[in-house]
Design a protein around this motif. Structure first.
Motif, PDB file in Angstrom:
ATOM      1  N   GLY A  59       0.691  -0.880   0.274  1.00 55.14           N
ATOM      2  CA  GLY A  59      -0.115  -0.148   0.460  1.00 55.14           C
ATOM      3  C   GLY A  59       0.282   1.072  -0.111  1.00 55.14           C
ATOM      4  O   GLY A  59       0.550   2.187   0.320  1.00 55.14           O
ATOM      5  N   GLN A  60       1.964   1.215  -0.028  1.00 55.63           N
ATOM      6  CA  GLN A  60       2.742   2.346   0.058  1.00 55.63           C
ATOM      7  C   GLN A  60       3.865   3.086  -1.121  1.00 55.63           C
ATOM      8  O   GLN A  60       3.958   2.196  -2.201  1.00 55.63           O
ATOM      9  CB  GLN A  60       4.711   2.095   0.610  1.00 55.63           C
ATOM     10  N   GLY A  61       3.852   3.566  -1.502  1.00 56.31           N
ATOM     11  CA  GLY A  61       4.328   3.944  -2.609  1.00 56.31           C
ATOM     12  C   GLY A  61       6.253   4.235  -2.791  1.00 56.31           C
ATOM     13  O   GLY A  61       6.098   4.374  -1.620  1.00 56.31           O
ATOM     14  N   PHE A  62       6.800   5.167  -3.410  1.00 54.16           N
ATOM     15  CA  PHE A  62       7.990   5.074  -3.446  1.00 54.16           C
ATOM     16  C   PHE A  62       8.586   5.570  -4.496  1.00 54.16           C
ATOM     17  O   PHE A  62       7.829   5.525  -5.956  1.00 54.16           O
ATOM     18  CB  PHE A  62       8.628   3.398  -3.416  1.00 54.16           C
ATOM     19  N   HIS A 103       2.128   6.418 -18.165  1.00 53.36           N
ATOM     20  CA  HIS A 103       1.187   5.878 -16.888  1.00 53.36           C
ATOM     21  C   HIS A 103       1.012   4.680 -17.410  1.00 53.36           C
ATOM     22  O   HIS A 103       0.626   3.766 -18.419  1.00 53.36           O
ATOM     23  CB  HIS A 103       0.074   6.509 -16.260  1.00 53.36           C
ATOM     24  N   SER A 104       1.081   3.489 -16.790  1.00 51.25           N
ATOM     25  CA  SER A 104       0.364   1.781 -16.723  1.00 51.25           C
ATOM     26  C   SER A 104       0.443   1.454 -15.008  1.00 51.25           C
ATOM     27  O   SER A 104       0.919   1.332 -14.278  1.00 51.25           O
ATOM     28  CB  SER A 104       1.907   1.151 -16.714  1.00 51.25           C
ATOM     29  N   GLY A 105      -1.879   2.106 -15.024  1.00 50.93           N
ATOM     30  CA  GLY A 105      -1.943   1.135 -14.073  1.00 50.93           C
ATOM     31  C   GLY A 105      -1.512   2.611 -12.765  1.00 50.93           C
ATOM     32  O   GLY A 105      -1.675   4.147 -12.696  1.00 50.93           O
ATOM     33  N   ARG A 106      -1.329   1.708 -11.890  1.00 48.80           N
ATOM     34  CA  ARG A 106      -0.281   2.608 -10.702  1.00 48.80           C
ATOM     35  C   ARG A 106       0.609   2.876 -10.554  1.00 48.80           C
ATOM     36  O   ARG A 106       1.552   3.600  -9.688  1.00 48.80           O
ATOM     37  CB  ARG A 106      -1.138   1.082  -9.588  1.00 48.80           C
TER      38      ARG A 106
END
Length: 74
Positions: free
Chosen positions: A18-21, A59-62
């Protein structure tokens, strides 16, 4: 011939669910055809999550990747 050196600045990124990086890879090549990003999970093989041949954002999904072919980094 045909070998490209790619260096990930952070060497390794571990992300909790659930975290971004954010991470940056630099490459050295005069013959460049595209950059691929793979996700590695424990116990699984590499999974292709993005392929980009042209400069700029993709952009590819998230997942958003940004390729700079002048500075040679993504």
């Amino acid at each position: 011939t045909g070998q490209i050196t790619v260096i990930q600045e952070d060497a390794q990124v571990t992300v909790k669910l659930g975290q971004g990086f954010h991470t940056t890879c630099k490459y050295q090549s005069s013959n460049f055809y595209g950059l691929q990003w793979y996700q590695l999970r424990k116990g699984q093989g590499p999974q292709l999550i993005s392929f980009q041949a042209g400069t700029g954002p993709r952009h590819s999904g998230r997942i958003t990747t940004h390729l700079n072919t002048t500075g040679k980094y993504s």
